[in-house]
Design a protein around this motif. Structure first.
Motif, PDB file in Angstrom:
ATOM      1  N   UNK A  20      38.331  42.698  55.663  1.00 33.75           N
ATOM      2  CA  UNK A  20      37.907  42.401  54.454  1.00 33.75           C
ATOM      3  C   UNK A  20      36.877  43.497  53.937  1.00 33.75           C
ATOM      4  N   UNK A  21      36.003  43.744  54.870  1.00 35.18           N
ATOM      5  CA  UNK A  21      34.852  44.710  54.631  1.00 35.18           C
ATOM      6  C   UNK A  21      35.528  46.073  54.480  1.00 35.18           C
ATOM      7  N   UNK A  22      36.264  46.618  55.325  1.00 30.52           N
ATOM      8  CA  UNK A  22      37.053  47.876  54.986  1.00 30.52           C
ATOM      9  C   UNK A  22      37.676  47.962  53.900  1.00 30.52           C
ATOM     10  N   UNK A  23      38.321  46.823  53.159  1.00 34.37           N
ATOM     11  CA  UNK A  23      39.046  46.873  52.145  1.00 34.37           C
ATOM     12  C   UNK A  23      38.075  47.095  50.859  1.00 34.37           C
ATOM     13  N   UNK A  24      36.997  46.378  50.844  1.00 30.52           N
ATOM     14  CA  UNK A  24      35.675  46.410  50.061  1.00 30.52           C
ATOM     15  C   UNK A  24      35.294  47.845  50.045  1.00 30.52           C
ATOM     16  N   UNK A  51      51.343  48.450  40.698  1.00 32.58           N
ATOM     17  CA  UNK A  51      50.730  49.583  41.261  1.00 32.58           C
ATOM     18  C   UNK A  51      49.745  49.265  42.393  1.00 32.58           C
ATOM     19  N   UNK A  52      48.812  48.490  42.112  1.00 26.92           N
ATOM     20  CA  UNK A  52      48.111  47.943  43.224  1.00 26.92           C
ATOM     21  C   UNK A  52      46.750  47.347  42.944  1.00 26.92           C
ATOM     22  N   UNK A  53      45.572  47.621  43.417  1.00 25.58           N
ATOM     23  CA  UNK A  53      44.290  46.921  43.134  1.00 25.58           C
ATOM     24  C   UNK A  53      43.323  48.136  42.859  1.00 25.58           C
ATOM     25  N   UNK A  79      35.146  34.866  47.632  1.00 27.77           N
ATOM     26  CA  UNK A  79      33.749  35.109  48.092  1.00 27.77           C
ATOM     27  C   UNK A  79      32.554  35.743  46.964  1.00 27.77           C
ATOM     28  N   UNK A  80      33.326  36.257  46.029  1.00 29.96           N
ATOM     29  CA  UNK A  80      32.578  37.109  44.934  1.00 29.96           C
ATOM     30  C   UNK A  80      32.759  36.344  43.655  1.00 29.96           C
ATOM     31  N   UNK A  81      33.231  35.191  43.602  1.00 30.36           N
ATOM     32  CA  UNK A  81      33.500  34.321  42.457  1.00 30.36           C
ATOM     33  C   UNK A  81      34.392  35.241  41.243  1.00 30.36           C
ATOM     34  N   UNK A  82      35.528  35.568  42.054  1.00 35.00           N
ATOM     35  CA  UNK A  82      36.328  36.215  41.193  1.00 35.00           C
ATOM     36  C   UNK A  82      37.861  35.785  41.149  1.00 35.00           C
ATOM     37  N   UNK A  83      38.009  34.822  40.249  1.00 36.91           N
ATOM     38  CA  UNK A  83      39.259  33.868  40.133  1.00 36.91           C
ATOM     39  C   UNK A  83      40.522  34.769  40.293  1.00 36.91           C
ATOM     40  N   UNK A  84      41.366  34.293  41.147  1.00 37.83           N
ATOM     41  CA  UNK A  84      42.844  34.908  41.021  1.00 37.83           C
ATOM     42  C   UNK A  84      43.368  35.163  40.017  1.00 37.83           C
ATOM     43  N   UNK A 101      54.143  42.559  55.327  1.00 37.25           N
ATOM     44  CA  UNK A 101      52.999  42.640  55.711  1.00 37.25           C
ATOM     45  C   UNK A 101      52.230  42.494  54.669  1.00 37.25           C
ATOM     46  N   UNK A 102      51.278  41.165  54.645  1.00 36.39           N
ATOM     47  CA  UNK A 102      50.590  40.695  53.210  1.00 36.39           C
ATOM     48  C   UNK A 102      49.079  40.866  53.811  1.00 36.39           C
ATOM     49  N   UNK A 103      48.774  41.445  54.622  1.00 39.57           N
ATOM     50  CA  UNK A 103      47.407  41.348  55.292  1.00 39.57           C
ATOM     51  C   UNK A 103      46.554  42.011  53.910  1.00 39.57           C
ATOM     52  N   UNK A 104      46.920  42.970  53.137  1.00 42.80           N
ATOM     53  CA  UNK A 104      45.912  43.453  52.303  1.00 42.80           C
ATOM     54  C   UNK A 104      45.788  42.610  51.155  1.00 42.80           C
ATOM     55  N   UNK A 105      46.837  41.826  50.805  1.00 40.81           N
ATOM     56  CA  UNK A 105      46.836  40.890  49.738  1.00 40.81           C
ATOM     57  C   UNK A 105      45.834  39.637  50.179  1.00 40.81           C
ATOM     58  N   UNK A 106      46.093  39.221  51.495  1.00 40.94           N
ATOM     59  CA  UNK A 106      45.296  38.239  51.916  1.00 40.94           C
ATOM     60  C   UNK A 106      43.721  38.692  51.985  1.00 40.94           C
ATOM     61  N   UNK A 107      43.401  39.994  52.394  1.00 39.62           N
ATOM     62  CA  UNK A 107      42.166  40.431  52.310  1.00 39.62           C
ATOM     63  C   UNK A 107      41.371  40.194  50.864  1.00 39.62           C
ATOM     64  N   UNK A 108      42.223  41.049  49.765  1.00 34.29           N
ATOM     65  CA  UNK A 108      41.589  40.848  48.823  1.00 34.29           C
ATOM     66  C   UNK A 108      41.573  39.396  47.943  1.00 34.29           C
ATOM     67  N   UNK A 109      42.492  38.830  48.177  1.00 33.67           N
ATOM     68  CA  UNK A 109      42.329  37.159  47.992  1.00 33.67           C
ATOM     69  C   UNK A 109      40.925  36.555  48.383  1.00 33.67           C
TER      70      UNK A 109
END
Length: 230
Positions: free
Chosen positions: A156-160, A219-221, A202-207, A189-197
């Motif tokens: 999660x830290x690396x994605x952020x 396209x992505x995030x 954790x930062x009060x950002x609703x899905x 592999x859904x690991x990136x999607x899981x990390x973003x979710x």
């Protein structure tokens, strides 16, 4: 050998295709106070360097020199220590070599000596990433949001971190995987999607209707800088 008082932890990236050796080597070097990560030769070295930002590269080449690796051509700003069983000649001042099975204390001492020689005793300082009330320190590996610490696991830290470095730009799941983990994303592999979710949670950002980390459909995030202000 342990880290001297007052000296910050050196960050090193091991490049090796020998998983057994890499596990042994990383464990012993980290026991000496060096923060080390491992990447295989065929993985995305440049992407891993951008995220991890090491002070130096440790290259495992049992029988060949650095010249056999064209992927290092764009990474010559990093001091490189070769682990090799061959006697080679290093022309560059930022390249050195040591026998592959050297005592870990000797390896750590050589690493510090190289950094002193190439940067006059000071390893590169990694800046904090700051976007509004969000702060991420790549060196100390901590995150704060509105002044409070936020505990994040490594992925999660690396994605952020990658999203912050490319704030405002859309990054595909495949590109995030390459930059975060140094490898291609498997179809299931859904690991990136899981990390973003989890980051959104954790930062009060609703899905649905998320503003801080936006989903760009098809396209992505993308991290939206203005949403991280007061």
């Amino acid at each position: 050998m342990t880290l001297e008082p007052g000296r910050r932890c050196v960050r090193a990236l091991l490049v090796s295709d020998d998983a057994s050796f890499a596990g042994w080597f990383v464990a012993r070097i980290e026991a000496g106070g060096v923060h080390m990560e491992w990447v295989r030769e065929k993985e995305n070295l440049v992407g891993r360097l951008e995220v991890f930002e090491p002070d130096m590269i440790v290259l495992d080449r049992p029988s060949e020199g650095a010249g056999e690796l064209p992927m290092l051509a764009n990474c010559d700003r990093f001091p490189t220590l070769l682990l090799t069983n061959s006697k080679i000649h290093c022309d560059a001042h930022h390249t050195d070599f040591i026998p592959r099975r050297s005592d870990p204390d000797l390896v750590i001492a050589r690493m510090h000596a190289m950094l002193q020689r190439t940067s006059h005793g000071c390893a590169p300082v990694q800046e904090q990433l700051i976007i509004g009330d969000l702060v991420l320190d790549p060196l100390e590996r901590f995150v704060t949001w509105r002044g409070a610490n936020v505990e994040l696991p490594t992925t999660e830290m690396r994605v952020l971190e990658v999203l912050m470095r490319f704030a405002g730009e859309t990054l595909s799941r495949e590109e995030l995987s390459q930059r975060v983990r140094g490898r291609a994303l498997n179809p299931d592999d859904r690991s990136i999607d899981v990390a973003v979710s989890k980051l959104r949670g954790k930062f009060d950002d609703p899905a649905y209707g998320s503003r801080k980390i936006k989903t760009i459909w098809g396209k992505g995030y993308a991290l939206n800088p203005s949403a991280w202000q007061h």
